[in-house]
Design a protein around this motif. Structure first.
Motif, short mmCIF file in Angstrom:
data_model
loop_
_atom_site.label_atom_id
_atom_site.label_comp_id
_atom_site.label_asym_id
_atom_site.label_seq_id
_atom_site.Cartn_x
_atom_site.Cartn_y
_atom_site.Cartn_z
N SER A 35 0.83 -1.21 0.00
CA SER A 35 0.00 0.00 0.00
C SER A 35 0.86 1.25 0.00
O SER A 35 0.57 2.22 -0.72
CB SER A 35 -0.93 0.01 1.22
OG SER A 35 -1.85 -1.04 1.18
N HIS A 100 -8.05 4.04 -1.30
CA HIS A 100 -7.92 3.62 -2.70
C HIS A 100 -6.56 2.95 -2.93
O HIS A 100 -6.48 1.94 -3.64
CB HIS A 100 -8.09 4.79 -3.65
CG HIS A 100 -9.46 5.38 -3.63
ND1 HIS A 100 -9.81 6.47 -4.37
CD2 HIS A 100 -10.58 5.02 -2.95
CE1 HIS A 100 -11.08 6.77 -4.15
NE2 HIS A 100 -11.57 5.91 -3.29
N LEU A 103 -6.96 -0.46 -1.33
CA LEU A 103 -7.84 -1.35 -2.09
C LEU A 103 -7.18 -1.82 -3.38
O LEU A 103 -7.56 -2.86 -3.93
CB LEU A 103 -9.17 -0.65 -2.39
CG LEU A 103 -10.04 -0.37 -1.16
CD1 LEU A 103 -11.13 0.63 -1.49
CD2 LEU A 103 -10.61 -1.65 -0.59
N ALA A 104 -6.19 -1.08 -3.85
CA ALA A 104 -5.46 -1.50 -5.06
C ALA A 104 -4.62 -2.76 -4.80
O ALA A 104 -4.20 -3.42 -5.74
CB ALA A 104 -4.55 -0.36 -5.54
N GLN A 105 -4.44 -3.10 -3.55
CA GLN A 105 -3.72 -4.33 -3.18
C GLN A 105 -4.76 -5.44 -3.02
O GLN A 105 -4.87 -6.10 -1.98
CB GLN A 105 -2.93 -4.13 -1.88
CG GLN A 105 -2.13 -2.85 -1.81
CD GLN A 105 -1.41 -2.47 -3.07
OE1 GLN A 105 -0.74 -3.30 -3.69
NE2 GLN A 105 -1.54 -1.22 -3.49
N ALA A 106 -5.54 -5.64 -4.04
CA ALA A 106 -6.75 -6.46 -3.99
C ALA A 106 -6.49 -7.89 -3.51
O ALA A 106 -7.21 -8.39 -2.64
CB ALA A 106 -7.43 -6.49 -5.35
N GLN A 107 -5.48 -8.55 -4.04
CA GLN A 107 -5.25 -9.95 -3.68
C GLN A 107 -4.88 -10.08 -2.20
O GLN A 107 -5.43 -10.92 -1.49
CB GLN A 107 -4.16 -10.59 -4.54
CG GLN A 107 -4.47 -10.65 -6.01
CD GLN A 107 -4.03 -9.40 -6.75
OE1 GLN A 107 -3.83 -8.34 -6.19
NE2 GLN A 107 -3.89 -9.54 -8.05
N LEU A 109 -5.40 -7.93 0.30
CA LEU A 109 -6.50 -7.52 1.17
C LEU A 109 -7.61 -8.57 1.19
O LEU A 109 -8.16 -8.89 2.24
CB LEU A 109 -7.05 -6.16 0.74
CG LEU A 109 -8.13 -5.56 1.64
CD1 LEU A 109 -7.64 -5.42 3.08
CD2 LEU A 109 -8.59 -4.22 1.09
N GLN A 110 -7.89 -9.14 0.03
CA GLN A 110 -8.94 -10.16 -0.03
C GLN A 110 -8.55 -11.38 0.79
O GLN A 110 -9.37 -11.94 1.52
CB GLN A 110 -9.22 -10.54 -1.49
CG GLN A 110 -10.48 -11.34 -1.71
CD GLN A 110 -10.33 -12.82 -1.39
OE1 GLN A 110 -9.27 -13.41 -1.57
NE2 GLN A 110 -11.40 -13.41 -0.90
N HIS A 122 -16.41 -0.90 -0.29
CA HIS A 122 -16.05 0.34 -0.98
C HIS A 122 -16.53 0.25 -2.42
O HIS A 122 -16.16 -0.67 -3.14
CB HIS A 122 -14.56 0.61 -0.97
CG HIS A 122 -14.24 1.92 -1.63
ND1 HIS A 122 -14.34 3.12 -0.96
CD2 HIS A 122 -13.89 2.23 -2.89
CE1 HIS A 122 -14.05 4.10 -1.80
NE2 HIS A 122 -13.78 3.58 -2.98
N GLN A 123 -17.32 1.21 -2.79
CA GLN A 123 -17.77 1.34 -4.16
C GLN A 123 -17.80 2.82 -4.47
O GLN A 123 -18.54 3.58 -3.85
CB GLN A 123 -19.15 0.70 -4.34
CG GLN A 123 -19.61 0.70 -5.79
CD GLN A 123 -20.90 -0.09 -5.95
OE1 GLN A 123 -21.13 -1.08 -5.26
NE2 GLN A 123 -21.73 0.37 -6.86
#
Length: 190
Positions: A35, A100, A103-107, A109-110, A122-123
């Motif tokens: 991040s 943001h 959240l760009a670290q999607a894998q 964070l998921q 977050h949307q």
């Protein structure tokens, strides 16, 4: 149908627990590093620059903590209501901008949140950046961690004022719509 928002104390309790789970996760250090390394893409003209004397080197780490707290608050509201829209509580613009990057670290964070049964909400078209110091979000934050740092948790009206000032400065160098367009012509490279 309107959702009954849970008490600030219940949200705070859930957010503190969620934050502790995320921070104790074996992949948390990698998530934080990724991040914060996202900084080369942090060229938003209206998010971070509303912070007075913004300096990535100084502000990134504390802003990461604030972004994490914001996501924990939103996740706690979602856990208590089951409602995505209710969980989109007002967040201050600079803090939202940091989320943001996170959240760009999607894998990462998921995987972290899945291990702990946490739903991060977050949307962009549903988010609220109309945070104020007397908002529901502020009450939840205070119940969890005390007073939100005013440097990052700027009231919406102040953000609007600062954005107008920035837009004027950007216009003076040929950048329109706060960096969304410009009239700069680049020389052709031979």
């Amino acid at each position: 149908m309107s959702v009954q928002m849970p008490s600030a104390e219940l949200v705070a309790e859930g957010a503190v627990q969620i934050l502790a789970l995320v921070q104790a996760d074996p992949e948390f250090d990698a998530f934080r590093a990724a991040s914060l390394a996202y900084s080369d893409d942090w060229q938003c003209f209206t998010g971070f620059p509303v912070i007075a004397e913004w300096q990535l080197k100084i502000d990134a780490t504390p802003l990461f903590e604030e972004g994490l707290r914001a996501l924990a608050l939103k996740a706690a509201v979602h856990a208590l209501t089951g409602d995505d829209q209710a969980a989109e509580i007002p967040i201050a613009v600079p803090v939202d901008e940091m989320t943001h990057a996170m959240l760009a670290q999607a894998q990462l964070l998921q995987r972290i949140t899945a291990r702990h049964g946490v739903q991060i909400i977050h949307q962009t078209d549903q988010e609220h950046t109309d945070y104020t110091a007397d908002s529901y979000t502020a009450r939840c934050y205070r119940a969890a961690w005390g007073e939100p740092p005013a440097r990052y948790w700027l009231d919406h009206d102040e953000v609007t004022r600062r954005r107008r000032h920035l837009a004027s400065l950007y216009e003076s160098i040929g950048m329109g719509r706060s960096g969304r367009e410009h009239s700069i012509q680049f020389e052709a490279v031979a």
